[in-house]
Design a protein around this motif. Structure first.
Motif, short mmCIF file in Angstrom:
data_model
loop_
_atom_site.label_atom_id
_atom_site.label_comp_id
_atom_site.label_asym_id
_atom_site.label_seq_id
_atom_site.Cartn_x
_atom_site.Cartn_y
_atom_site.Cartn_z
N UNK A 194 0.84 -1.20 0.00
CA UNK A 194 0.00 0.00 0.00
C UNK A 194 0.87 1.25 0.00
N UNK A 195 0.34 2.31 -0.59
CA UNK A 195 1.09 3.57 -0.59
C UNK A 195 1.03 4.24 0.76
N UNK A 196 -0.09 4.07 1.46
CA UNK A 196 -0.20 4.64 2.81
C UNK A 196 -1.09 3.74 3.64
N UNK A 197 -0.83 3.78 4.94
CA UNK A 197 -1.57 2.92 5.87
C UNK A 197 -1.98 3.76 7.07
N UNK A 198 -3.27 3.69 7.41
CA UNK A 198 -3.72 4.28 8.68
C UNK A 198 -4.05 3.12 9.62
N UNK A 199 -3.58 3.19 10.85
CA UNK A 199 -4.06 2.22 11.84
C UNK A 199 -4.34 2.92 13.16
N UNK A 200 -5.24 2.32 13.94
CA UNK A 200 -5.70 2.97 15.17
C UNK A 200 -5.04 2.36 16.40
N UNK A 201 -4.60 3.26 17.30
CA UNK A 201 -4.10 2.84 18.60
C UNK A 201 -5.26 2.73 19.58
N UNK A 202 -6.35 3.39 19.25
CA UNK A 202 -7.44 3.59 20.22
C UNK A 202 -8.57 2.58 20.09
N UNK A 203 -8.37 1.54 19.31
CA UNK A 203 -9.42 0.51 19.20
C UNK A 203 -8.96 -0.72 19.99
N UNK A 204 -8.78 -1.85 19.29
CA UNK A 204 -8.39 -3.05 20.04
C UNK A 204 -7.08 -2.91 20.79
N UNK A 205 -6.21 -2.00 20.36
CA UNK A 205 -4.92 -1.86 21.05
C UNK A 205 -5.08 -1.12 22.38
N UNK A 206 -6.21 -0.47 22.57
CA UNK A 206 -6.57 0.01 23.91
C UNK A 206 -6.07 1.38 24.33
N UNK A 243 0.91 6.47 25.91
CA UNK A 243 -0.05 5.35 25.98
C UNK A 243 -0.03 4.57 24.66
N UNK A 244 0.14 5.30 23.56
CA UNK A 244 0.20 4.66 22.24
C UNK A 244 1.38 3.72 22.13
N UNK A 245 2.52 4.12 22.70
CA UNK A 245 3.71 3.26 22.65
C UNK A 245 3.47 1.96 23.41
N UNK A 246 2.83 2.07 24.57
CA UNK A 246 2.52 0.85 25.34
C UNK A 246 1.56 -0.02 24.52
N UNK A 247 0.55 0.63 23.93
CA UNK A 247 -0.43 -0.12 23.13
C UNK A 247 0.25 -0.88 21.98
N UNK A 248 1.16 -0.21 21.33
CA UNK A 248 1.84 -0.79 20.17
C UNK A 248 2.69 -2.00 20.56
N UNK A 249 3.34 -1.91 21.72
CA UNK A 249 4.23 -3.00 22.13
C UNK A 249 3.45 -4.16 22.77
N UNK A 250 2.45 -3.81 23.58
CA UNK A 250 1.84 -4.82 24.44
C UNK A 250 0.55 -5.44 23.89
N UNK A 251 -0.22 -4.66 23.15
CA UNK A 251 -1.59 -5.11 22.88
C UNK A 251 -1.77 -6.12 21.75
N UNK A 252 -0.97 -6.04 20.66
CA UNK A 252 -1.26 -6.96 19.55
C UNK A 252 -1.31 -8.42 20.00
N UNK A 253 -0.43 -8.79 20.95
CA UNK A 253 -0.35 -10.21 21.31
C UNK A 253 -1.60 -10.70 22.05
N UNK A 254 -2.42 -9.78 22.56
CA UNK A 254 -3.60 -10.29 23.26
C UNK A 254 -4.90 -10.18 22.44
N UNK A 255 -4.81 -9.74 21.20
CA UNK A 255 -6.02 -9.62 20.38
C UNK A 255 -6.68 -10.97 20.12
N UNK A 256 -5.84 -12.02 20.15
CA UNK A 256 -6.38 -13.37 19.93
C UNK A 256 -7.52 -13.68 20.90
N UNK A 257 -7.39 -13.19 22.13
CA UNK A 257 -8.42 -13.43 23.15
C UNK A 257 -9.75 -12.78 22.71
N UNK A 258 -9.66 -11.58 22.16
CA UNK A 258 -10.88 -10.90 21.69
C UNK A 258 -11.54 -11.71 20.57
N UNK A 259 -10.71 -12.28 19.70
CA UNK A 259 -11.27 -13.07 18.59
C UNK A 259 -11.94 -14.34 19.13
#
Ligand code: TLP
Length: 353
Positions: A194-206, A243-259
């Motif tokens: 993709x030429x550009x990507x937007x992603x949110x820190x404030x959704x599942x990443x918390x 808070x975004x930095x913490x979200x980026x490092x810590x949150x992706x690995x727990x999204x599986x639980x939400x799924x």
């Protein structure tokens, strides 16, 4: 004793974790419009690194990130090809028309997943009579299509063919980390073309606030100007970036639980009278239920659930959305199911009382 609310309206409702609050309290800050906020600078550098891009930009919301991208990629009077249920078309207040002066050319695709074949017939080349295509936009996961995920070869092909046609492609990756977990692929794999990507820190990443735009250095420099036009120059934004930095490092690995929780809900909701849902299609953290068989509109159902502490939004009269996230655990899901069973299992007399 009052029971805690189970809030399934959106993953935007997550509140910052204790680690995020600590990081926010301790954040080093400066004036980000002067590029002097060290925490914002760190977040932007880290996001660029994770997505293997030259640069990234911290923006207050996903909407601002998407709209800044549209503005940078297009000229007024052009068309943006997107899926009919795209967030940029349905939920961004008509901003692509109001701000960038472009028209959406929408295409309906099964499960919200566009293919190059569907897009190709809508591409308009330079002409004396018709507006020209300026941008292709994909959404992964597709929110209003129930959190569906683009197979990698499909999004890769769209990018390759759009580029051959001279068109840039923007990704609304508000929930791209959810897509990564569902496909067991890195976000780099999912987004590199993709030429550009937007992603949110404030959704599942918390994180409490914020989204990121990533792309080339030249693109991000332009987007920075657009962010300022929109009033998105945030000064001592390091408290949010922390808070975004913490979200980026810590949150992706727990999204599986939400799924897993979303699938758990879907399987049990599918067994309830009057509710239609295909649990097999619930692959991330969003589920849509067709509720007309209950004799209630989704809006009425929503009110009844809310009166018992379960929040879920009606989207259309027949469709209700539920979204799992960090602040809803398995016990919360069980409670939501129990309340739902009570409401949809109630006799008709009570239902219309
Ligand atoms: N989505 C919100 C609502 O606006 C519908 C939600 O509750 O899901 N892209 C996608 C795919 C989104 O789902 C959203 C928010 C955005 C962009 C915009 O993000 P924000 O709310 O930060 O502007």
């Amino acid at each position: 004793m009052t029971r805690p609310i189970v809030d399934l309206r959106s993953d935007t409702v997550t509140r910052p974790t204790p680690a995020m609050r600590r990081a926010m309290a301790e954040a080093e800050v400066g004036d980000d419009v002067y590029r002097e906020d060290p925490t914002v600078n760190r977040l932007e550098a880290r996001a660029a690194e994770i997505f293997e891009r030259e640069a990234a930009l911290f923006v207050p919301s996903g909407t601002m990130g998407n709209q800044a991208a549209i503005k940078v990629h297009t000229d007024p009077g052009q068309e943006v090809i997107c899926e009919q249920r795209a967030h940029i078309f349905n939920h961004e207040m008509g901003m692509m028309a109001a701000f960038a002066g472009v028209l959406p050319r929408t295409v309906l695709a099964e499960d919200g997943i566009l293919t190059w074949d569907l897009i190709a017939s809508q591409v308009r080349a330079r002409s004396d009579h018709r507006s020209r295509t300026g941008l292709v936009e994909l959404e992964n996961t597709s929110n209003l299509a129930g959190g569906s995920v683009y197979p990698l070869q499909v999004s890769d092909e769209i990018c390759d063919r759009a580029h051959e046609a001279g068109l840039p492609v923007h990704l609304d990756g508000a929930r791209i980390f959810n897509a990564g977990v569902a496909l067991d692929r890195s976000v780099v794999d999912l987004t590199r073309k993709f030429d550009s990507v937007m992603f949110c820190l404030s959704k599942g990443l918390g994180a409490p606030v914020g989204s990121m735009l990533a792309g080339s250095k030249a693109f991000i420099e332009e987007a920075r100007l657009v962010r300022k036009m929109l009033g998105g120059g945030m000064r001592q934004a390091g408290v949010l970036a922390a808070a975004g930095l913490v979200a980026l490092e810590e949150s992706p690995k727990r999204l599986r639980v939400d799924h897993e929780n979303a699938r758990f809900l879907a399987e049990r909701l599918a067994e309830m009278p009057g509710i239609k849902i295909e649990p097999g299609k619930v692959v991330t953290n969003i589920l849509f239920l067709e509720v007309s068989g209950t004799g209630l509109t989704s809006f009425e159902l929503s009110k009844r659930l809310a009166s018992q502490g379960v929040l879920a939004n009606g989207v259309t009269a027949a469709n209700m959305r539920m979204v799992t996230h960090y602040d809803v655990d398995r016990a919360g899901c069980e409670r939501a199911l129990q309340v739902m069973r009570g409401v949809v299992g109630a006799p008709q007399k009570a239902v219309f009382a």
